[in-house]
Design an enzyme around this catalytic site. Structure first.
Site, PDB file in Angstrom:
ATOM      1  NE  ARG A   1      64.091  65.128  52.326  1.00 28.13           N
ATOM      2  CZ  ARG A   1      63.835  63.362  52.391  1.00 28.13           C
ATOM      3  NH1 ARG A   1      63.208  63.368  53.710  1.00 28.13           N
ATOM      4  NH2 ARG A   1      64.234  62.734  51.625  1.00 28.13           N
TER       5      ARG A   1
ATOM      6  NE  ARG B   1      64.395  60.997  47.321  1.00 23.90           N
ATOM      7  CZ  ARG B   1      63.567  61.721  48.026  1.00 23.90           C
ATOM      8  NH1 ARG B   1      63.280  62.908  47.247  1.00 23.90           N
ATOM      9  NH2 ARG B   1      63.033  61.417  49.007  1.00 23.90           N
TER      10      ARG B   1
ATOM     11  CE  LYS C   1      61.639  55.032  53.834  1.00 24.03           C
ATOM     12  NZ  LYS C   1      60.899  55.767  52.309  1.00 24.03           N
TER      13      LYS C   1
ATOM     14  NE  ARG D   1      59.346  64.971  52.096  1.00 22.53           N
ATOM     15  CZ  ARG D   1      60.083  64.023  52.313  1.00 22.53           C
ATOM     16  NH1 ARG D   1      59.522  62.996  53.190  1.00 22.53           N
ATOM     17  NH2 ARG D   1      60.887  63.790  51.268  1.00 22.53           N
TER      18      ARG D   1
ATOM     19  NE  ARG E   1      67.169  54.541  51.103  1.00 24.19           N
ATOM     20  CZ  ARG E   1      66.721  55.592  51.683  1.00 24.19           C
ATOM     21  NH1 ARG E   1      66.356  55.532  53.200  1.00 24.19           N
ATOM     22  NH2 ARG E   1      66.535  56.609  51.106  1.00 24.19           N
TER      23      ARG E   1
HETATM   24  P1  AP5 Z   1      57.209  60.675  54.688  1.00 23.11           P
HETATM   25  O1  AP5 Z   1      56.584  60.102  55.862  1.00 23.11           O
HETATM   26  O2  AP5 Z   1      58.133  61.783  54.759  1.00 23.11           O
HETATM   27  O3  AP5 Z   1      57.747  59.498  53.540  1.00 23.11           O
HETATM   28  P2  AP5 Z   1      59.146  59.030  53.670  1.00 23.11           P
HETATM   29  O4  AP5 Z   1      58.747  57.391  53.212  1.00 23.11           O
HETATM   30  O5  AP5 Z   1      59.800  59.122  55.087  1.00 23.11           O
HETATM   31  O6  AP5 Z   1      59.691  59.572  52.488  1.00 23.11           O
HETATM   32  P3  AP5 Z   1      61.409  59.940  52.504  1.00 23.11           P
HETATM   33  O7  AP5 Z   1      61.262  60.884  51.487  1.00 23.11           O
HETATM   34  O8  AP5 Z   1      61.797  60.653  53.708  1.00 23.11           O
HETATM   35  O9  AP5 Z   1      62.080  58.849  52.200  1.00 23.11           O
HETATM   36  P4  AP5 Z   1      63.397  58.369  51.614  1.00 23.11           P
HETATM   37  O10 AP5 Z   1      63.638  57.104  51.959  1.00 23.11           O
HETATM   38  O11 AP5 Z   1      63.567  59.035  50.177  1.00 23.11           O
HETATM   39  O12 AP5 Z   1      64.316  59.480  52.461  1.00 23.11           O
HETATM   40  P5  AP5 Z   1      65.568  59.672  53.533  1.00 23.11           P
HETATM   41  O13 AP5 Z   1      65.298  60.796  54.323  1.00 23.11           O
HETATM   42  O14 AP5 Z   1      65.428  58.039  54.126  1.00 23.11           O
HETATM   43  O15 AP5 Z   1      55.821  61.411  53.968  1.00 23.11           O
HETATM   44  C1  AP5 Z   1      56.045  62.043  52.713  1.00 23.11           C
HETATM   45  C2  AP5 Z   1      55.074  63.103  52.495  1.00 23.11           C
HETATM   46  O16 AP5 Z   1      53.779  62.229  52.178  1.00 23.11           O
HETATM   47  C3  AP5 Z   1      54.983  63.927  53.497  1.00 23.11           C
HETATM   48  O17 AP5 Z   1      54.536  65.321  53.269  1.00 23.11           O
HETATM   49  C4  AP5 Z   1      53.661  63.265  54.379  1.00 23.11           C
HETATM   50  O18 AP5 Z   1      53.003  64.430  55.309  1.00 23.11           O
HETATM   51  C5  AP5 Z   1      52.810  62.696  53.330  1.00 23.11           C
HETATM   52  N1  AP5 Z   1      52.209  61.407  53.781  1.00 23.11           N
HETATM   53  C6  AP5 Z   1      52.547  60.292  54.429  1.00 23.11           C
HETATM   54  N2  AP5 Z   1      51.801  59.648  54.602  1.00 23.11           N
HETATM   55  C7  AP5 Z   1      50.567  59.888  53.881  1.00 23.11           C
HETATM   56  C8  AP5 Z   1      49.402  59.486  53.613  1.00 23.11           C
HETATM   57  N3  AP5 Z   1      49.067  58.263  54.058  1.00 23.11           N
HETATM   58  N4  AP5 Z   1      48.608  60.117  52.591  1.00 23.11           N
HETATM   59  C9  AP5 Z   1      48.733  61.341  52.332  1.00 23.11           C
HETATM   60  N5  AP5 Z   1      50.084  61.859  52.457  1.00 23.11           N
HETATM   61  C10 AP5 Z   1      50.818  61.298  53.174  1.00 23.11           C
HETATM   62  O19 AP5 Z   1      66.679  59.525  52.445  1.00 23.11           O
HETATM   63  C11 AP5 Z   1      67.233  60.650  51.813  1.00 23.11           C
HETATM   64  C12 AP5 Z   1      68.396  60.508  51.340  1.00 23.11           C
HETATM   65  O20 AP5 Z   1      69.568  60.072  52.414  1.00 23.11           O
HETATM   66  C13 AP5 Z   1      68.696  59.094  50.243  1.00 23.11           C
HETATM   67  O21 AP5 Z   1      68.198  59.510  48.953  1.00 23.11           O
HETATM   68  C14 AP5 Z   1      70.280  58.946  50.401  1.00 23.11           C
HETATM   69  O22 AP5 Z   1      70.864  59.707  49.471  1.00 23.11           O
HETATM   70  C15 AP5 Z   1      70.331  59.106  52.059  1.00 23.11           C
HETATM   71  N6  AP5 Z   1      70.408  58.017  52.720  1.00 23.11           N
HETATM   72  C16 AP5 Z   1      69.557  57.587  53.812  1.00 23.11           C
HETATM   73  N7  AP5 Z   1      69.315  56.389  54.330  1.00 23.11           N
HETATM   74  C17 AP5 Z   1      70.407  55.955  53.732  1.00 23.11           C
HETATM   75  C18 AP5 Z   1      70.971  54.789  53.825  1.00 23.11           C
HETATM   76  N8  AP5 Z   1      70.576  53.841  54.751  1.00 23.11           N
HETATM   77  N9  AP5 Z   1      71.815  54.287  52.923  1.00 23.11           N
HETATM   78  C19 AP5 Z   1      72.462  55.134  51.989  1.00 23.11           C
HETATM   79  N10 AP5 Z   1      72.154  56.423  52.036  1.00 23.11           N
HETATM   80  C20 AP5 Z   1      70.868  56.665  52.518  1.00 23.11           C
END
Ligand code: AP5
Length: 213
Positions: free
Chosen positions: A160, A171, A13, A127, A88
Site C-alpha cells: 500500500r 497515521r 482489524k 504487509r 475514526r
Molecule cells: P491488518 O489486518 O491489515 O491491520 P489493520 O489494523 O487492518 O491495518 P490497516 O493499515 O488497514 O489499518 P488502518 O486503520 O491504518 O487503515 P485503513 O485501511 O482503515 O494487518 C496488518 C499486517 O499485519 C498484515 O500484513 C497482516 O497479515 C499482519 N498481521 C495481522 N495480524 C497479525 C498478527 N497477529 N501477528 C502478526 N502479523 C499480523 O485506512 C487507510 C486510510 O484510509 C486512513 O489513513 C485514512 O486516510 C482513510 N480512512 C479510512 N477510514 C477512514 C475514516 N473512517 N475516516 C477518515 N478516513 C478514513
C-alpha cells in the site's frame, strides 16, 4: 451482531474482520477498502481521497459518514455488520449512533485491538495485499507461497502507498490524537472490550470470539 473493531494502523482489524465475517456470515465494512476501491476506479471521490490517504491523514468526515450511512442501509446489514476502520473520531461515532438509532439498531460490541508501535511498524512495512481479491500477506508472519503472487487467486501482490515508514508514523499520530479517544467514548457506554493483539492471528481470533459469543 453489530461490532466495531478499533485499534491503531496494523493492529489486525482487517485480518480479524475477514475471519469474523466468515464465521458469523455478516458483512465487513471497511472504510479504508471502500476508499481504496474508489481510488482504483478513478472516481471523483477517489481523487479527493487519494492525496489525504497517501499523507496518512483522515478523509473528511462528511465523505466517510455519507459512505457509511449508505452502506449500512443496504439489505445485507440487516443481520449484522463488522465495522473496520470506522468510526475514526468522536464526530463519526456520534453520527453512527444517530444513524443506528434512526434504524432502531445499536452496536453490541466494540473490540479494541491493542498493539505497540514497534509491532505496528513491523506489521505494516512487511504487509502486501492482493490487488485482485484483497487477501493480506506478511513477509514474516504470512508469506505467500510464491513471492509477489496471491496464494488464493494468483493476483499480483502490492504494497500500500501509505505503508512507508514516514506515513505510518503520521497515521500513528493521527490515531492517537483522533481515534484513541474513542476508547473512553465507548468505555463510558459500557461496550468496550480490550484484546492484547499480540500472538498469532488464530490466538487473537479466539480471544475476540470469546468476548463476543
Ligand atoms: P491488518 O489486518 O491489515 O491491520 P489493520 O489494523 O487492518 O491495518 P490497516 O493499515 O488497514 O489499518 P488502518 O486503520 O491504518 O487503515 P485503513 O485501511 O482503515 O494487518 C496488518 C499486517 O499485519 C498484515 O500484513 C497482516 O497479515 C499482519 N498481521 C495481522 N495480524 C497479525 C498478527 N497477529 N501477528 C502478526 N502479523 C499480523 O485506512 C487507510 C486510510 O484510509 C486512513 O489513513 C485514512 O486516510 C482513510 N480512512 C479510512 N477510514 C477512514 C475514516 N473512517 N475516516 C477518515 N478516513 C478514513
Amino acid at each position: 451482531m453489530r461490532l466495531i473493531l478499533l485499534g491503531p494502523p496494523g493492529a489486525g482489524k482487517g485480518t480479524q474482520a475477514k475471519m469474523l465475517k466468515e464465521k458469523f456470515q455478516i458483512p465487513q465494512i471497511s472504510t479504508g477498502d471502500i476508499l481504496r476501491q474508489a481510488v482504483k476506479d478513478n472516481t471523483e471521490l477517489g481523487a479527493r481521497a487519494k492525496t489525504v490517504m497517501d499523507a496518512g491523514q483522515l478523509v473528511p468526515d462528511d465523505i466517510v459518514i455519507g459512505l457509511i450511512k449508505e452502506r449500512i442501509r443496504q439489505g445485507d446489514c440487516k443481520t449484522g455488520l463488522i465495522l473496520d476502520g470506522f468510526p475514526r473520531n468522536i464526530a463519526q461515532a456520534e453520527k453512527l449512533s444517530e444513524t443506528l438509532q434512526d434504524m432502531n439498531l445499536a452496536i453490541d460490541h466494540v473490540i479494541d485491538l491493542e498493539v505497540d508501535e514497534g509491532e505496528v511498524i513491523e506489521r505494516l512495512t512487511g504487509r502486501s495485499t492482493c490487488s485482485e481479491c484483497g487477501t493480506m500477506f506478511h513477509r514474516v508472519s504470512r508469506p505467500p507461497k510464491v513471492a509477489g503472487v496471491c496464494d488464493g487467486c494468483g493476483g499480483k501482490l502490492a504494497q500500500r502507498p501509505d505503508d512507508n515508514r514516514e506515513t505510518i508514523e503520521e497515521r500513528l499520530k493521527v490515531y492517537s490524537e483522533s481515534t484513541a479517544p474513542l476508547k473512553e467514548f465507548y468505555s463510558k457506554q459500557g461496550s468496550l472490550k480490550t484484546v492484547e493483539a499480540k500472538g498469532s492471528v488464530e490466538e487473537i481470533f479466539s480471544l475476540v470470539c470469546e468476548m463476543i459469543e
